[in-house]
Design an enzyme around this catalytic site. Structure first.
Site, short mmCIF file in Angstrom:
data_model
loop_
_atom_site.label_atom_id
_atom_site.label_comp_id
_atom_site.label_asym_id
_atom_site.label_seq_id
_atom_site.Cartn_x
_atom_site.Cartn_y
_atom_site.Cartn_z
N TYR A 46 -1.96 -0.72 10.38
CA TYR A 46 -2.03 -1.11 8.97
C TYR A 46 -0.74 -0.70 8.26
CZ TYR A 46 -3.72 -1.18 4.11
OH TYR A 46 -3.87 -1.43 2.76
N SER B 283 0.87 -1.18 0.00
CA SER B 283 0.00 0.00 0.00
C SER B 283 0.90 1.22 0.00
CB SER B 283 -0.87 -0.03 1.26
OG SER B 283 -1.34 1.27 1.54
P1 NAD Z 1 -11.04 -6.49 -0.46
O1 NAD Z 1 -11.57 -6.45 0.91
O2 NAD Z 1 -11.94 -6.12 -1.58
O3 NAD Z 1 -10.45 -7.93 -0.72
C1 NAD Z 1 -9.62 -8.56 0.22
C2 NAD Z 1 -9.83 -10.05 0.15
O4 NAD Z 1 -8.91 -10.65 1.08
C3 NAD Z 1 -11.22 -10.49 0.57
O5 NAD Z 1 -11.77 -11.35 -0.41
C4 NAD Z 1 -11.00 -11.23 1.87
O6 NAD Z 1 -11.90 -12.31 2.08
C5 NAD Z 1 -9.60 -11.72 1.72
N1 NAD Z 1 -8.96 -11.99 3.01
C6 NAD Z 1 -8.94 -11.21 4.10
N2 NAD Z 1 -8.29 -11.84 5.08
C7 NAD Z 1 -7.89 -13.04 4.61
C8 NAD Z 1 -7.18 -14.13 5.16
N3 NAD Z 1 -6.76 -14.11 6.42
N4 NAD Z 1 -6.95 -15.21 4.40
C9 NAD Z 1 -7.39 -15.23 3.13
N5 NAD Z 1 -8.09 -14.24 2.56
C10 NAD Z 1 -8.33 -13.14 3.29
O7 NAD Z 1 -9.74 -5.57 -0.45
P2 NAD Z 1 -8.86 -4.96 -1.61
O8 NAD Z 1 -9.06 -3.51 -1.66
O9 NAD Z 1 -9.01 -5.73 -2.87
O10 NAD Z 1 -7.41 -5.20 -0.99
C11 NAD Z 1 -6.49 -6.12 -1.48
C12 NAD Z 1 -5.10 -5.73 -1.00
O11 NAD Z 1 -4.79 -4.46 -1.49
C13 NAD Z 1 -4.94 -5.68 0.51
O12 NAD Z 1 -3.70 -6.22 0.87
C14 NAD Z 1 -4.98 -4.21 0.78
O13 NAD Z 1 -4.31 -3.86 1.96
C15 NAD Z 1 -4.30 -3.67 -0.42
N6 NAD Z 1 -4.61 -2.28 -0.69
C16 NAD Z 1 -5.88 -1.85 -0.90
C17 NAD Z 1 -6.13 -0.53 -1.10
C18 NAD Z 1 -7.52 -0.03 -1.31
O14 NAD Z 1 -7.70 1.19 -1.32
N7 NAD Z 1 -8.49 -0.88 -1.51
C19 NAD Z 1 -5.09 0.39 -1.12
C20 NAD Z 1 -3.81 -0.06 -0.90
C21 NAD Z 1 -3.58 -1.40 -0.70
#
Ligand code: NAD
Length: 696
Positions: free
Chosen positions: A586, A573
């Site tokens: 985080y 991130s």
């Molecule tokens: P999201 O919530 O849409 O998807 C995350 C997925 O991870 C979900 O399907 C959830 O079930 C799964 N998950 C959570 N804990 C888990 C575990 N212990 N074991 C297996 N699966 C698990 O989120 P997203 O926005 O797609 O985020 C994906 C990644 O991107 C994350 O690492 C997040 O930190 C990172 N990220 C997201 C953003 C944002 O703005 N959305 C920004 C920077 C980084």
């Protein structure tokens, strides 16, 4: 063990009347008949065989035209539809029967000019066989029972014993004009014939109606099956030499063997592996004469293209342990490659280029069979065809021997210009064709978009998520878009060591190994430090720190076994480098993740394992991290007002920052693919073009 593609073999054909046939004798009835025959793999090989009907149609200027509807190349009888049939003008084809010979090239060029309806698939190489048989309906199939007889040195004699004068025998000739003409002649000279048996090849039947043709195909095959059953040998492949491993041991042994095999079998192109340890296969590989039978060659030209002339039979017994198995696999493959190169040298003409010299079929005593292909469907076709080969060889003792295509005949099929031409017309493979990618957190948001993107580039994807239903839905969608078997759902909590290992084992058993791992699963539950509960801190560290470690460690283990390098992409991130206010847990966990990735880049370099990181800024749409319940939760737990968050979003929106999961997926694809082959330890920001997350 289950394979990735649903199995439809051995679904017995019903009688025509009971099969709810459509009215009429045209294309609809042909489709119906073809699908019934194709659903029984004892009758029709996957993608093999062809069927036809002759009808009278009105052409584009209103003329009445005799049309041959014949299966186009590249379709499977079992799932064929009307649009998969070629339509050719019979009046323009009929005069060819007066010729005595015609080259493959001339025949193909001629037939291309007889097209009745443009836009249909190219006609099968065996089209003339259908045209020359003077009956409205014709089936050409490769039934196990008939091929057993067709591969016997006494084949013609046995055929006579079963069918008397109602069958004609045509010796083996490579498919094309001459074979078609021989069949046409045999039938025209003898209107009472029920069938033609083609030596080392298959069966031709015909009928005045679709029902008659279908029933005749079935009855002819049944007669051969009964004849063989009455004389069946108790030990068709000799005495049983060893007992198979039990199912749990087989699973573990396959999981240890497959990455090694995959690594050694792919060469410059990746392959997908499928396994088969059904009882029939175990009986065959455990029998005393397995290697002897297997070395004799392919039963039928249709098998050969997908199984190669010979399989690799590993010299191993379960008692000698897994290390001995791995050694035997490595030695076996290098021996196979050397033998294949010699076979090529013996027969190659000027201008021939050697195909991949690796086995398509590997037989392992006590364990089962492994098949290889450029993708999961190709590996499945090889698997199904070798199962047919085993079924054919089962009767070899009954019919007095097993005479296969000679080495020269095999080479002529494998390097047949028409086959090569068919291959050359296929679209070029996508860059990730044959690759396997595991994506964690792929049931939602960025992970889901990444799975779809990598699958679009040809990868087989594993949707690894703790949300089992969500993972199933994503896998089902990708399989429906990209093809059966292209996606696997694996339920895994990345914080569980055991579940992570199981997910990688499931991946290996489904595809043979792994090339790309995207460490992406995540949650966001941070807030101001004072209000952050220890459990919340720990949860972030568990998922984003420990979980990423566990996934990466298993990825390294598998990639090292495979020994073909690999690409691991971490989704961190912008918070990993830019301190996030009110998001200490985080951000700290994401920073740990980023550092882990860079350490692993150091560690993986020598083994060709690249580890790179993507740093997205806020992905506001399509991610469940930012959804309203999360925002409500933050408001309730930490007193962060929703309007504060809203203001943050609005500020980003004003700056026209609208980062979508697809944008992040694009960056992940860059690191996952060979486009970034020369980069490791890299960090790519996805900030919408507004610098929020550049590496400071
Ligand atoms: P999201 O919530 O849409 O998807 C995350 C997925 O991870 C979900 O399907 C959830 O079930 C799964 N998950 C959570 N804990 C888990 C575990 N212990 N074991 C297996 N699966 C698990 O989120 P997203 O926005 O797609 O985020 C994906 C990644 O991107 C994350 O690492 C997040 O930190 C990172 N990220 C997201 C953003 C944002 O703005 N959305 C920004 C920077 C980084």
């Amino acid at each position: 063990m289950k394979t990735m593609i649903a199995r439809i073999e051995d679904r017995r054909c019903p009688n025509w009347a009971e099969s709810a046939p459509p009215a009429g004798e045209g294309l609809a009835a042909l489709v119906h008949r073809s699908r019934l025959l194709g659903a029984d793999r004892r009758i029709a090989n996957i993608f093999g065989g062809n069927t036809s009907v002759k009808s009278t149609e009105t052409d584009h200027v209103g003329r009445s035209t005799r049309v041959l509807w014949v299966k186009g190349s590249g379709s499977d009888l079992g799932s064929i539809r009307e649009q998969h049939f070629a339509a050719l003008k019979l009046d323009e084809i009929d005069p060819l029967f007066t010729r005595m010979e015609m080259s493959d090239e001339a025949m193909t060029a001629y037939l291309e000019r007889t097209v009745f309806e443009p836009g249909r698939p190219r006609q099968s190489i065996e089209t003339l066989l259908h045209a020359f048989v003077p009956a409205p309906h014709v089936d050409h199939t490769h039934p196990d029972a008939i091929i057993s007889i067709a591969c016997s040195p006494r084949g013609e004699e046995i055929m006579r014993e079963i069918y008397g004068d109602r069958a004609a025998w045509v010796p083996y000739v490579r498919p094309g004009f001459s074979l078609s003409r021989m069949i046409g002649e045999a039938v025209r000279d003898n209107p009472g014939l029920d069938c033609v048996v083609m030596g080392k090849h298959g069966l031709v039947t015909r009928g005045e109606t679709s029902a008659e043709c279908y029933e005749k195909t079935l009855r002819v095959i049944e007669q051969a099956e009964s004849w063989l059953a009455e004389r069946a040998s108790a030990e068709p492949f000799g005495a049983s030499r060893l007992a198979p491993l039990n199912e749990a041991d087989r699973r573990e042994t396959f999981a240890a063997l497959l990455p090694v095999l995959r690594g050694a079998m792919g060469g410059t192109r990746k392959v997908i592996l499928q396994i088969d340890d059904d009882q029939d296969v175990l009986d065959f590989v455990g029998a005393a004469e397995c290697a002897d039978f297997a070395m004799r060659g392919a039963a039928c030209p249709d098998h050969l293209v997908h199984t190669k002339r010979r399989p690799l039979v590993l010299d191993w017994t379960p008692g000698s342990g897994r290390e001995a198995l791995i050694d035997s696999a490595k030695q076996g493959i290098s021996g196979f490659v050397a033998d294949y190169a010699q076979y090529f040298e013996r027969h190659a003409a000027e201008g021939d280029t050697m195909a991949a010299p690796y086995p398509r079929i590997v037989l392992i005593p006590g364990l089962g069979m492994v098949t290889a292909g450029a993708d999961v469907m190709a590996a499945e076709v090889s698997r199904q065809l070798y199962r047919r080969a085993i079924a054919v060889m089962r009767h070899a003792k009954t019919v007095g021997g097993y005479e296969t295509l000679t080495e020269a005949e095999s080479f002529a099929i494998e390097y047949w210009p028409l086959e090569l031409y068919k291959l050359s017309r296929k679209p070029l493979p996508r860059p990730l064709h044959g690759h396997v990618a595991v994506i964690t957190g792929a049931a939602s948001g960025i992970g889901r978009a990444t799975a779809a993107r990598l699958a679009r580039e040809g990868a087989h994807v594993v949707i690894a998520d703790r949300n089992a239903d969500g993972a199933q839905d994503v896998a089902a969608q990708i399989a429906s878009d990209r093809g059966e078997g292209r996606a696997l759902a694996a339920t895994v909590d990345v914080t569980s060591e055991e579940q992570v290992t199981d997910a990688f084992t499931a991946t290996t058993l489904a595809y043979g190994g792994v090339d790309i791992v995207v460490n992406n699963a995540g949650i966001s539950m941070s807030g101001p430090i004072v209000g952050t509960a220890l459990a919340d801190w720990q949860r972030q560290i568990d998922i984003l720190g420990t979980g990423y470690f566990l996934i990466a460690r298993e990825a390294f283990r598998q990639m090292r076994l495979q020994d073909t390098g690999g690409s691991i992409v971490f989704v961190a991130s912008k918070n990993a480098v830019a301190a996030g206010r009110n998001a200490a847990a985080y951000s700290a966990a994401k920073a740990a993740e980023l550092h882990l990735a860079r350490c692993l880049a150091e560690e993986g370099g020598a083994a060709g394992i690249r580890v790179n990181t993507v740093l997205p800024d806020a992905v506001l749409a399509g991610s469940s991290i930012w959804n309203s319940s999360w925002r409500a939760d933050r408001a309730a737990t930490y007193g962060i007002r929703d309007d504060e968050l809203e203001a943050h979003y609005r500020a980003r929106t004003t700056l026209k920052v609208n980062i979508l999961p697809d944008d992040v997926a694009e960056a992940i694809l860059f690191f996952a693919s060979e486009t970034s082959a020369k980069t490791t330890g890299g960090v790519l920001t996805v900030d919408g073009g507004v610098p929020a997350a550049y590496v400071r």
